[in-house]
Design a protein around this motif. Structure first.
Motif, PDB file in Angstrom:
ATOM      1  N   ASP A 171      -7.335 -12.016   7.247  1.00 46.26           N
ATOM      2  CA  ASP A 171      -6.731 -10.638   7.034  1.00 46.26           C
ATOM      3  C   ASP A 171      -5.599 -10.274   7.905  1.00 46.26           C
ATOM      4  O   ASP A 171      -5.680 -10.519   9.339  1.00 46.26           O
ATOM      5  N   LEU A 172      -4.799  -9.544   7.486  1.00 43.02           N
ATOM      6  CA  LEU A 172      -3.536  -8.894   8.104  1.00 43.02           C
ATOM      7  C   LEU A 172      -3.212  -7.779   7.667  1.00 43.02           C
ATOM      8  O   LEU A 172      -2.918  -7.547   6.352  1.00 43.02           O
ATOM      9  N   SER A 173      -3.242  -6.482   8.279  1.00 40.92           N
ATOM     10  CA  SER A 173      -2.499  -5.279   7.920  1.00 40.92           C
ATOM     11  C   SER A 173      -1.447  -4.873   8.722  1.00 40.92           C
ATOM     12  O   SER A 173      -1.300  -5.225  10.062  1.00 40.92           O
ATOM     13  N   ASP A 233      -6.174  -6.577  12.335  1.00 45.45           N
ATOM     14  CA  ASP A 233      -6.532  -7.969  12.293  1.00 45.45           C
ATOM     15  C   ASP A 233      -5.380  -8.887  12.596  1.00 45.45           C
ATOM     16  O   ASP A 233      -4.678  -8.464  13.552  1.00 45.45           O
ATOM     17  N   TRP A 242       1.666  -2.934   4.283  1.00 48.70           N
ATOM     18  CA  TRP A 242       1.203  -4.251   3.635  1.00 48.70           C
ATOM     19  C   TRP A 242      -0.170  -4.616   3.986  1.00 48.70           C
ATOM     20  O   TRP A 242      -0.565  -4.149   5.358  1.00 48.70           O
ATOM     21  N   SER A 243      -0.813  -5.432   3.424  1.00 48.75           N
ATOM     22  CA  SER A 243      -2.017  -6.180   3.891  1.00 48.75           C
ATOM     23  C   SER A 243      -1.705  -7.511   3.142  1.00 48.75           C
ATOM     24  O   SER A 243      -1.088  -7.813   2.228  1.00 48.75           O
ATOM     25  N   ASN A 244      -2.339  -8.689   3.744  1.00 44.15           N
ATOM     26  CA  ASN A 244      -2.230  -9.970   2.934  1.00 44.15           C
ATOM     27  C   ASN A 244      -3.422 -10.871   3.725  1.00 44.15           C
ATOM     28  O   ASN A 244      -4.004 -10.430   4.514  1.00 44.15           O
ATOM     29  N   ASN A 245      -3.570 -11.875   2.900  1.00 42.68           N
ATOM     30  CA  ASN A 245      -4.717 -12.939   3.335  1.00 42.68           C
ATOM     31  C   ASN A 245      -4.157 -14.016   2.428  1.00 42.68           C
ATOM     32  O   ASN A 245      -4.033 -14.143   1.236  1.00 42.68           O
ATOM     33  N   TYR A 256       1.717  -4.984  13.672  1.00 45.06           N
ATOM     34  CA  TYR A 256       0.528  -5.416  13.155  1.00 45.06           C
ATOM     35  C   TYR A 256      -0.446  -4.172  13.292  1.00 45.06           C
ATOM     36  O   TYR A 256      -0.542  -3.479  14.558  1.00 45.06           O
ATOM     37  N   HIS A 269       0.742  -1.380  -0.028  1.00 39.07           N
ATOM     38  CA  HIS A 269       0.018  -0.100   0.152  1.00 39.07           C
ATOM     39  C   HIS A 269       0.866   1.183   0.012  1.00 39.07           C
ATOM     40  O   HIS A 269       0.465   2.292  -0.522  1.00 39.07           O
TER      41      HIS A 269
END
Length: 289
Positions: free
Chosen positions: A91-93, A54, A32-35, A51, A18
């Motif tokens: 989800d993780l940001s 999420d 970042w974000s990830n899933n 973190y 991002h």
């Protein structure tokens, strides 16, 4: 520009980048974000993972199986040459701070005036630290990374985070040295003159500290004692004062004034100006007699 293996590795997975900014040689931030991803990281640099949102279903591979424990305000510390495997199931940001070993050593040696055989950081997973949370929530998440007027704030926060890691999560865990008194008058005048002459540039804490021939840690604390403001607060104050003066006393376009005061976005400049003075630059200009 330096490349960081953790950063490059994530780009080849499901992670979405991002934002990213290189502050100076040795430090880079990335949001970042990830899933639903499986990642193994092995790096030639240090990585602090913060973190943001999420992360409850983020799992770390241990000798006893996959373990979770993530969530907002948790952090993971992956030292140079450590290997870690992750299973991101929801989800993780997060924000990553990448730092070379050379830069970490430079920070430590300048602050404590010591030179150990090595600075080694502890490996941490899903940990909590109120100081780390406060620093990244207040400084890193509250700033537009692409506004050059914010570079001083970002570099200050990054240095504070790395100093905290050396003090609390390293093989040395040195106590921070005490700092008494402010800058010598001749040094303070030199720094203030240098700031005034470089307001249009994306200043870094390292730039100001170098002008005073001090470590960033010592400079920031001595400057605050001399001026009653942190360096980034003082610089923003001077940028706003210069902008107001030019709006009132010149016919320069507002975009040119924004650039001359270190803002590469007219909207960001206008919002910051209104936050300080209660009116926008265009409203101030329209009110001139």
């Amino acid at each position: 520009m330096l490349t960081y293996k953790a950063f490059e590795n994530l780009k080849h997975h499901n992670a979405i980048l991002h934002d990213s900014v290189a502050l100076h040689s040795g430090i880079q931030l990335a949001a970042w974000s990830n899933n639903r991803d499986n990642i193994t990281q092995y790096c030639d640099h240090h990585t602090l993972s913060l973190y943001i949102a999420d992360g409850y279903e983020s799992y770390h591979k241990t000798a006893y199986g996959w373990k979770n424990g993530g969530g907002p305000d948790r952090f993971c510390l992956m030292p140079k040459e450590s290997e870690s495997s992750w299973d991101i199931r929801d989800d993780l940001s997060f924000v990553h701070l990448y730092c070379t070993d050379e830069h970490l050593r430079e920070i430590g040696e300048k602050i404590w005036d010591r030179s150990p055989a090595a600075f080694t950081l502890d490996e941490k997973t899903f940990s909590q630290d109120e100081r780390i949370t406060a620093l990244y929530r207040h400084f890193l998440l509250g700033s537009d990374w692409h506004q050059q007027a914010n570079q001083l704030t970002l570099s200050t926060a990054s240095t504070l985070l790395l100093t905290h890691l050396i003090q609390h999560y390293s093989n040395v865990q040195w106590r921070l040295p005490g700092v008494k008194g402010g800058l010598a008058p001749v040094v303070l005048r030199r720094v203030l003159d240098w700031i005034e002459a470089h307001l249009a540039q994306p200043l870094l804490l390292a730039d100001l500290a170098a002008e005073a021939a001090l470590s960033e840690y010592h400079f920031a604390r001595m400057f605050r004692q001399s001026m009653g403001l942190a360096p980034h607060q003082y610089v923003m104050q001077r940028r706003m004062a210069q902008a107001k003066r030019q709006i009132i006393n010149s016919d320069l376009p507002l975009t040119d004034i924004a650039l001359a005061c270190g803002f590469n976005s007219a909207s960001h400049f206008s919002n910051r100006f209104r936050a300080v003075y209660g009116i926008t630059p265009s409203q101030l200009r329209a009110s001139r007699p």
